[in-house]
Design a protein around this motif. Structure first.
Motif, mmCIF file in Angstrom:
data_model
loop_
_atom_site.group_PDB
_atom_site.id
_atom_site.type_symbol
_atom_site.label_atom_id
_atom_site.label_comp_id
_atom_site.label_asym_id
_atom_site.label_seq_id
_atom_site.Cartn_x
_atom_site.Cartn_y
_atom_site.Cartn_z
ATOM 1 N N GLN A 25 -1.333 -1.322 -2.482
ATOM 2 C CA GLN A 25 -0.662 -0.103 -2.650
ATOM 3 C C GLN A 25 0.944 -0.387 -3.032
ATOM 4 N N ARG A 26 1.467 0.765 -3.767
ATOM 5 C CA ARG A 26 2.809 0.534 -3.969
ATOM 6 C C ARG A 26 3.465 1.820 -3.103
ATOM 7 N N ARG A 57 6.844 2.633 0.009
ATOM 8 C CA ARG A 57 8.217 2.497 0.496
ATOM 9 C C ARG A 57 7.877 2.278 2.046
ATOM 10 N N PRO A 112 10.658 -2.067 -0.722
ATOM 11 C CA PRO A 112 9.394 -1.502 -1.632
ATOM 12 C C PRO A 112 8.291 -2.256 -1.005
ATOM 13 N N THR A 113 7.031 -1.948 -1.206
ATOM 14 C CA THR A 113 5.846 -2.620 -0.984
ATOM 15 C C THR A 113 4.973 -2.669 -1.998
ATOM 16 N N GLY A 114 3.898 -3.509 -1.850
ATOM 17 C CA GLY A 114 2.949 -3.571 -3.100
ATOM 18 C C GLY A 114 3.203 -4.779 -4.052
#
Length: 181
Positions: free
Chosen positions: A153-154, A156, A178-180
């Motif tokens: 997943q993208r 925050r 940010p994630t992903g």
């Protein structure tokens, strides 16, 4: 059942192969059943394990961000005005943090006025996760644990901590990671 039908049709045409083919089909069927059963066992055990590992890893990241925001809050705690050299130190630390990790970070006063941000010009959005975390920190509470973020997943990961001076919240440190992929 289907294998038996296939074997019977085949044995009518080739009666001598019946002694070889039927046991071979039965063994193959047994192997397939064992493999399917093993797959279900792996899924039944593997999915909860994967969920647990992902949760533990996210918790490590959240604790790391909390530590970072506490560090920046300690730096911002004694900044008194724009000419303060402690503000320059804070701005330098925030810029280095953003440059190294790519994580947006800012220290904001109550009226959304930035004390220092990295990248420069970053501001608080009017709505969303960042705004909610900022509001919690203004009430002298650390942000809540964020919802689970999965590797595919993208999104925050937002953590906010209050900057407290003489028992009062004077500002809030916000990190927006940010994630992903």
């Amino acid at each position: 059942l289907a294998i038996g039908n296939i074997a019977m049709r085949f044995s009518r045409r080739f009666p001598r192969l019946d002694d070889v083919l039927v046991p071979l089909l039965r063994k193959t069927f047994k192997v397939v059943l064992v493999l399917v059963g093993a797959m279900w066992v792996l899924l039944a055990l593997g999915v909860p394990l994967a969920i647990g590992v992902a949760s533990a890893q996210q918790q490590k990241v959240v604790v790391d961000r909390i530590d970072d925001t506490a560090h920046f809050a300690a730096l911002a705690q004694f900044v008194t005005d724009a000419s303060d050299e402690r503000l320059e130190t804070l701005e330098s630390e925030l810029a280095s943090y953003y440059k190294v990790y790519g994580i947006r970070v800012g220290v904001f006063y109550d009226g959304d006025v930035p004390m220092a941000t990295a990248p420069r010009g970053w501001f608080l959005p009017r709505t969303g996760e960042v705004r909610d975390a900022f509001g919690e920190a203004l009430l002298s509470r650390r942000s809540q644990d964020p919802k689970q973020v999965w590797p595919w997943q993208r999104g925050r990961l937002v953590v906010a901590s209050p900057v407290i001076r003489d028992g009062d919240v004077v500002a809030v440190v916000v990190t927006d990671s940010p994630t992903g992929p």
